[in-house]
Structures are given as C-alpha cells and as structure tokens.
Write an enzyme that holds these catalytic residues in place. Structure first.
Site, mmCIF file in Angstrom:
data_model
loop_
_atom_site.group_PDB
_atom_site.id
_atom_site.type_symbol
_atom_site.label_atom_id
_atom_site.label_comp_id
_atom_site.label_asym_id
_atom_site.label_seq_id
_atom_site.Cartn_x
_atom_site.Cartn_y
_atom_site.Cartn_z
ATOM 1 N N GLY A 1 39.389 26.201 31.835
ATOM 2 C CA GLY A 1 38.960 24.818 32.044
ATOM 3 C C GLY A 1 39.145 24.324 33.456
ATOM 4 O O GLY A 1 39.193 23.114 33.696
ATOM 5 N N CYS B 1 32.263 49.381 52.830
ATOM 6 C CA CYS B 1 31.510 49.483 51.578
ATOM 7 C C CYS B 1 30.249 50.325 51.786
ATOM 8 O O CYS B 1 29.809 50.517 52.918
ATOM 9 C CB CYS B 1 31.151 48.101 51.046
ATOM 10 N N CYS C 1 27.551 48.537 53.972
ATOM 11 C CA CYS C 1 27.822 48.402 55.406
ATOM 12 C C CYS C 1 27.865 49.752 56.121
ATOM 13 O O CYS C 1 27.637 49.819 57.329
ATOM 14 C CB CYS C 1 29.122 47.636 55.626
ATOM 15 N N ASP D 1 35.253 38.073 27.456
ATOM 16 C CA ASP D 1 35.470 36.644 27.266
ATOM 17 C C ASP D 1 35.015 36.316 25.850
ATOM 18 O O ASP D 1 34.137 36.960 25.295
ATOM 19 C CB ASP D 1 34.717 35.820 28.311
ATOM 20 N N SER D 2 35.597 35.271 25.308
ATOM 21 C CA SER D 2 35.494 35.007 23.874
ATOM 22 C C SER D 2 34.246 34.262 23.436
ATOM 23 O O SER D 2 33.970 34.179 22.249
ATOM 24 C CB SER D 2 36.686 34.160 23.467
ATOM 25 N N GLY D 3 33.531 33.693 24.382
ATOM 26 C CA GLY D 3 32.435 32.793 24.014
ATOM 27 C C GLY D 3 32.847 31.353 24.235
ATOM 28 O O GLY D 3 32.038 30.432 24.133
ATOM 29 N N GLY D 4 34.123 31.152 24.550
ATOM 30 C CA GLY D 4 34.630 29.803 24.794
ATOM 31 C C GLY D 4 33.927 29.118 25.948
ATOM 32 O O GLY D 4 33.652 27.920 25.900
ATOM 33 N N PHE D 5 33.605 29.895 26.974
ATOM 34 C CA PHE D 5 32.934 29.275 28.125
ATOM 35 C C PHE D 5 31.531 28.823 27.751
ATOM 36 O O PHE D 5 31.017 27.848 28.305
ATOM 37 C CB PHE D 5 32.871 30.242 29.313
ATOM 38 N N CYS E 1 33.745 46.484 57.568
ATOM 39 C CA CYS E 1 33.671 46.788 56.136
ATOM 40 C C CYS E 1 33.342 48.259 55.898
ATOM 41 O O CYS E 1 32.544 48.851 56.621
ATOM 42 C CB CYS E 1 32.611 45.915 55.478
ATOM 43 N N HIS F 1 28.286 44.943 48.278
ATOM 44 C CA HIS F 1 29.122 44.512 49.404
ATOM 45 C C HIS F 1 30.111 43.434 48.977
ATOM 46 O O HIS F 1 31.294 43.505 49.286
ATOM 47 C CB HIS F 1 28.276 43.996 50.564
ATOM 48 N N ASP G 1 38.445 36.241 37.821
ATOM 49 C CA ASP G 1 37.068 36.717 37.669
ATOM 50 C C ASP G 1 36.193 35.598 38.154
ATOM 51 O O ASP G 1 36.598 34.435 38.140
ATOM 52 C CB ASP G 1 36.732 37.008 36.193
ATOM 53 N N GLN H 1 44.586 24.996 28.101
ATOM 54 C CA GLN H 1 43.602 23.970 28.450
ATOM 55 C C GLN H 1 44.327 22.657 28.688
ATOM 56 O O GLN H 1 45.545 22.591 28.596
ATOM 57 C CB GLN H 1 42.565 23.816 27.325
#
Length: 377
Positions: free
Chosen positions: A221, A311, A314, A89-93, A309, A340, A271, A194
């Site tokens: 956004g 995993c 579990c 991620d770019s740092g935008g968040f 499950c 899990h 994500d 956006q």
RNA sequence: GGGCGAAUUCCCGAGUGGCCAAAGGGGGCAGACUGUAAAUCUGCUAGCGAUGCUUUCGAUGGUUCAAAUCCAUCUUCGCCCA
C-alpha cells in the site's frame, strides 16, 4: 530459512534459503507478471543480468492461461524454465489497479476479467490455491491494497479485513503444503502490512501480523499516490515493528533512490515495474542519471547507454542504434533497454550488499544518490 | 490534339463563402509511468513583441463586407479519347 548476516545502521544483509536456491538480500525481484519479463526477456537472459528472483502474478496467470493447467504441466518453474526462486503476488494489487472492475466483500473480491469481462471470485483461499498450483517459491497473502489517499474511515476496516484474510491464507497454505499432490510443498508465505499513511494503524497491524509466524513480512500500500516523504515516514515507523529475524519486503517500490532509502530503513526485498516498463518506453537508468533514449540528442550518439556498465546491451550497442530501434518500433530496442535497466537495478543491489558487508552503506548511498540524481542526461 | 479530374499546413487526408491557422491519421518533438488492463498514456507540432497580430490551402488576377471554398487564366500531376 532466513539468516540475518550483518547490520550496518538499519541496513541489513541477509540470505533466504529456499528450495529453488538462496536469495542474497537486499534483493530486487524482476517483474514477470504474466510469466515473462516484458520485452522478450527469457529465463536464459536472467544469468547475464544477475537476476536472483522473478515475480509473477496470481491474478494474471489464473485468468490466462490458468493455474490448473500450469500445475498439470509441472508448475510455473517448469513451464518458464526458471531455475531461480519465484515470488507470486496474490492478486491483492489488482484489487487496487482493477478498482473499476471489482467489488470487495468479506469473503473476497469479485473481479470482472480485464480480458473478456467474465466474473472471477478471488478470496484468500482461492489466491492460495492458485499460488499453490503455480508452485511458486514464495506466495504472498491476499490483501487489499487501498489507495494512499483513502481516509481513516476506509483504511481501518480494510486493514482489519486484510488481517482476517491473512489468517485464512495461513490456514489454507498450511493445508495445501501438506497434500502430496502439491507442486511445491515448501511454499513460503509472506504477510502484508497495510494502513495507508496512518502510522498508528500501520504499527498496530504490524504487531498483529508479527504473531502469525510467517516466512516474511511485506509493507504494501505504498507508492500508490503518497509522497516520498510520507512513504519514508511510514517505513521509519513501521519496519521496527516487523519481525527482525524475517525478510522485510517493500512491495512495488521503486526508483533507485526509493530503494536506497528503504534499504537504509531496514528493507530487504523490492520489486517494481519501472526498469522493465520504463525500459520499454525508452527511459534507461545510468550512473549519470536517467536518460530518455528517444530524445533527439541521442540520434548521433555512438556511446553505450552507460560507459561503465557491463550489461549485454552496453557491451555491444550504442545509444544511436537503440534509439533507431525504438523509433522503428523494433522489439530488439525494447529488449535491449529492459535488459540494461534490470542489470542496472540488479547491479545496484549487488553494490548495496557489498557496501553493507563492508560496513559503509551510508557512504555508498550518499555517492550513489549523487550520481543517479545527476541531471546531465 | 481533345475531354474529364486533382492540386490543403512535414506526409496522407477532411473541409466546398464567415464558427478555418484549417478535422482525423501518420511522422516529428517532449513529458508521464512505483506488488504491470501499460511495446501504453498525455501534451505540443505556421510565425510572432501572442486573450492579439502577421503569413498560409499549386500560381496570378478577380467577385465579395468576408475566399482553402466562387470566377478567369496559367502551371503541374492523373485518367480517358485520338
């Protein structure tokens, strides 16, 4: 690069080929902001929980330990021993989440480090340089993620600036990819749509960025304060205006229900910090609803988190044991829950792909929503 | 045997006449978390027919309009002297 394999309604099955391997979509990227999935999950663990893509963060890795050092060490993949695609991620968040520590200007954003308060400048070129140094598979454009409830008067100029920043990102990454010193000269660039909850601004912006011929397109956004209905409405309106021959990524989303709804509206990449963060907080996802393992009712419960499950958690451990570990503040408790949850998400994405392949996504979605929204836990 | 000190709500611990059902931790119980300043944050934690009432600060008795706080005796636990 991206191949659309099948459509089932608006739901899409695709494959994105990258230098770090193929990505079958729809996909959920597992969040490793600072170069690690929180909860002591290593890249070796990714095999047992069916992770396809890891997400890391430009801002965090720049602040600590530094992208130049990471480049010197051979890039983020080498440093993490990660054999799968990494999206950064770019740092935008952080322009959103570190709102109290930053100032937005045309040239970029002035941050104060959340670690020691020192001044950091990050604009489109800086973000691209950092991501290039990290050598991630996919770089995200540097954008501003405004709060959902921002008004039109704020959103419009913000989106226009994000468009100008996108052009600068594209120019910079093109330049960086052409240098022989670049860690990953095939780094891909995704742009970000956006516009808050204003569909006309969103659509106009989607049309504009579609002409940039990027490797993928994200809707950003969202899930930053608006209702689920508003989010779905934006997707209904905007996704059709993004290039259909490119992957579409809904940033930061979300709950299993959010993902099912968004896949149904044509989204391919997701994500979210939920599976890892909630896992660390003892909340786990099951095919019979969410469960807070810290609750007293699990103290004597020797069943696995989810009976169906497969995993690693579990297969070996009980609710009672994990509750004990969480209560005792043993790291293993966090780790087992995170493993899990990520497995649950990744497994759901596999089911989604299988359903789309079989042409019965709608039916699958209906049944899955019924299960995961059960209140029996 | 003598001297001194301490006993507070589940635990530790503040409080030394009214603003005290009693600070603050811890523990317990529950909730929140959506491109991770998040192994974090928030709420509740004596009982009830609940903008009030009842029981509670080792025990009993007393002083006072009013006591966790003052007095007496007792009990238990520390420390010191014999």
């Amino acid at each position: 690069m991206y191949k659309l394999l099948k459509k089932d309604g608006s739901a899409r099955r695709g494959r994105l080929n990258t230098v770090h391997g193929g990505i079958e979509t729809p996909v959920f990227m597992n969040v490793a902001t600072a170069g690690a999935i929180k909860g002591a999950v290593s890249c070796d663990d990714l095999e047992t929980i069916n992770t396809q893509v890891v997400l890391s963060n430009t801002y965090h890795l720049h602040v600590r330990t530094g992208d130049k050092l990471i480049k010197e060490l051979g890039g983020l993949h080498r440093l993490m021993n990660c054999k799968r695609p990494i999206l950064t991620d770019s740092g935008g968040f952080q322009v959103f989440s570190l709102a109290s520590l930053r100032k937005i200007k045309e040239e970029g954003v002035y941050f104060r480090s959340h670690i020691d308060g020192h001044k950091i400048f990050m604009g489109p070129e800086e973000s691209m340089n950092i991501q290039s140094n990290l050598g991630s598979t996919i770089a995200m454009a540097f954008d501003e993620c405004p709060p959902a409830l921002a008004d039109r008067a704020y959103i419009k100029p913000s989106v226009d600036r994000t468009t100008r920043w996108l052009l600068r990102c594209k120019n910079e990454i093109t330049r960086l990819n052409s240098l022989d010193t670049t860690v990953n000269p095939n780094q891909l660039l995704f742009g970000i749509n956006q516009g808050g909850i204003f569909n006309d601004i969103r659509i106009e912006h989607a049309k504009t960025i579609s002409e940039f011929e990027l490797d993928g397109y994200a809707v950003g956004g969202l899930a930053v304060g608006e209702s689920h209905e508003q989010m779905y409405d934006v997707l209904d309106n905007v996704v059709p205006y993004l290039p259909q021959n490119k992957p579409i990524y809904l940033m930061g989303v979300g709950t299993p229900s959010n993902i099912l709804e968004a896949v149904d509206r044509g989204v391919d990449f997701f994500d979210c910090v939920y599976p890892s963060r909630n896992g660390r907080h003892g909340q786990v996802y099951t095919n019979a609803g969410k469960m807070n393992l810290l609750n007293e009712k699990f103290a004597k419960d020797m069943r696995p988190i989810d009976e169906v499950c497969t995993c690693p958690t579990c297969r070996s451990y009980s609710r009672a044991y994990i509750r004990h570990l969480l209560k005792a503040k043993e790291m293993l408790g966090l780790r087992l829950c995170v493993l899990h949850n990520l497995h649950f998400y990744n497994e759901m994405m596999t089911e989604i792909r299988t359903a789309i392949d079989a042409g019965n996504f709608k039916e699958y979605k209906r049944k899955k929503l019924e299960k995961i929204n059960m209140k029996s836990c």
